[in-house]
Design an enzyme around this catalytic site. Sequence first.
Site, PDB file in Angstrom:
ATOM      1  CD  GLU A 187      14.786 -14.594  10.177  1.00  0.00           C
ATOM      2  OE1 GLU A 187      15.490 -13.574  10.152  1.00  0.00           O
ATOM      3  OE2 GLU A 187      13.604 -14.598   9.837  1.00  0.00           O
ATOM      4  CB  CYS A 217       8.660 -20.139  16.699  1.00  0.00           C
ATOM      5  SG  CYS A 217       7.975 -19.934  15.051  1.00  0.00           S
ATOM      6  CB  CYS A 219       7.923 -20.829   2.202  1.00  0.00           C
ATOM      7  SG  CYS A 219       6.396 -21.782   2.463  1.00  0.00           S
ATOM      8  CB  CYS A 264       0.771 -17.131   2.447  1.00  0.00           C
ATOM      9  SG  CYS A 264       0.467 -18.910   2.579  1.00  0.00           S
ATOM     10  CB  CYS A 290       3.555 -15.255   4.869  1.00  0.00           C
ATOM     11  SG  CYS A 290       4.911 -16.047   5.758  1.00  0.00           S
ATOM     12  CB  CYS A 303       3.094 -15.152  13.055  1.00  0.00           C
ATOM     13  SG  CYS A 303       2.837 -16.292  14.357  1.00  0.00           S
TER      14      CYS A 303
HETATM   15  N1  SAH Z   1       3.554 -22.907   6.570  1.00  0.00           N
HETATM   16  C1  SAH Z   1       3.025 -23.147   7.876  1.00  0.00           C
HETATM   17  C2  SAH Z   1       3.905 -22.643   9.008  1.00  0.00           C
HETATM   18  C3  SAH Z   1       4.520 -21.265   8.881  1.00  0.00           C
HETATM   19  S1  SAH Z   1       3.450 -19.881   9.062  1.00  0.00           S
HETATM   20  C4  SAH Z   1       1.624 -22.585   7.989  1.00  0.00           C
HETATM   21  O1  SAH Z   1       1.152 -21.991   7.028  1.00  0.00           O
HETATM   22  O2  SAH Z   1       0.966 -22.778   9.007  1.00  0.00           O
HETATM   23  C5  SAH Z   1       3.024 -19.849  10.754  1.00  0.00           C
HETATM   24  C6  SAH Z   1       1.762 -19.036  11.054  1.00  0.00           C
HETATM   25  O3  SAH Z   1       1.993 -17.631  10.867  1.00  0.00           O
HETATM   26  C7  SAH Z   1       0.621 -19.390  10.129  1.00  0.00           C
HETATM   27  O4  SAH Z   1      -0.569 -19.518  10.826  1.00  0.00           O
HETATM   28  C8  SAH Z   1       0.571 -18.194   9.208  1.00  0.00           C
HETATM   29  O5  SAH Z   1      -0.672 -18.077   8.621  1.00  0.00           O
HETATM   30  C9  SAH Z   1       0.917 -17.074  10.153  1.00  0.00           C
HETATM   31  N2  SAH Z   1       1.328 -15.847   9.483  1.00  0.00           N
HETATM   32  C10 SAH Z   1       1.959 -15.726   8.301  1.00  0.00           C
HETATM   33  N3  SAH Z   1       2.173 -14.427   8.017  1.00  0.00           N
HETATM   34  C11 SAH Z   1       1.679 -13.712   9.046  1.00  0.00           C
HETATM   35  C12 SAH Z   1       1.614 -12.314   9.368  1.00  0.00           C
HETATM   36  N4  SAH Z   1       2.130 -11.409   8.552  1.00  0.00           N
HETATM   37  N5  SAH Z   1       1.039 -11.951  10.526  1.00  0.00           N
HETATM   38  C13 SAH Z   1       0.560 -12.873  11.386  1.00  0.00           C
HETATM   39  N6  SAH Z   1       0.586 -14.197  11.163  1.00  0.00           N
HETATM   40  C14 SAH Z   1       1.150 -14.616  10.001  1.00  0.00           C
END
Ligand code: SAH
Length: 345
Positions: A93, A106, A113, A117, A120, A338
Amino acid sequence: MNKKKDIRALTKEELRDFFVENGDKAFRGNQVYEWLWSKALHSFEEMTNISKETREMLEANFVINHIKVDSMQRSKDGTIKNGIKLHDGFIVESVLIPTPKRTTACVSSQVGCSLDCKFCATASLKRMRNLNPDEIYDQVVAIDKQSRLYHNHKLSNIVFMGMGEPLMNYNNVIKSIEKITSPEGLGMSPKRITVSTSGVPKIIKKMADDQVKFNLAVSLHSAIDEVRTTIMPFNTNFPLNDLKDSLEYWYEKTQRTVTYEYIVWDGINDRKEDIQALIKFCRYVPCKVNLIEYNPIDDGQFQQASSSAINNYISNLEMHDITVNVRRSRGKDIDAACGQLANKS
Ligand code: SAH
């Protein structure tokens, strides 16, 4: 059957050599290279200054693997979420995020991945493969087109905050950025590009050694190892102390500020000691903090902290002269915010 090679895996030099080896001029390589990159064509047929025979010869030897915008959803706030189909059928995406003055792309760097996390949505997809440089480049081209079409101006910024961990696909990410910033590609300024990482210390040091010119953002979310490990389990292998070392190294070599992305969750990192730990972490290198709004992905294991808890963070950080921004989320109604990529798809 002999499998045709993806022509965009060739460097300009290799393309020039190919033409010389086939009895043509090296210059032909430059022309084709320009069609492939700065003009971003996806078929040989459209290369109008190349003779028909040459185009047929290219067709017989190469393919142009390219992405396809498979689905497109537009949010009430103007955000566009694209489902991007890769040549082998995988879907990633990419999102266009508009503000009155600029548009940001973005982009994804991996299919799925490998990190886990807990907050996420992409983490629920296994990492299937890395994206190639051209697949990242194509996402930018596609969003630039949408920006011109729907917002009347070209794309202004790029963030590597889509699916995947860019530093786990470092070589291809770097190659894509070289093409995006090159005058022979899209000619965008590296200052307008931000690579966001969960924090892979070894690669952060490598980026510093490579003297990269784009911005670095680190998804911190907690400056206490025990807390960070429960929400970002890979923190066990890359503890905060190693992250700190790598950021100090980064700053020493590049003199460039780091952005910390941080979500405050109810009952997870909303205590006084969480704030104190963040303030301490912010002393290591010049930085700013982006407090990002949490976008729920599931059954409610994670809840955004109350506004008073968030205000607490803001006032404490400001009291210590740490720059803090609050980032509102965009495109939530279409799961484009995000951490929501992969939700419902
Ligand atoms: N792997 C990389 C890039 C992808 S995540 C990283 O970790 O930075 C991009 C951003 O979205 C990161 O800051 C991540 O912490 C945030 N993110 C992930 N899940 C989220 C959620 N459910 N709500 C808000 N931000 C989120």
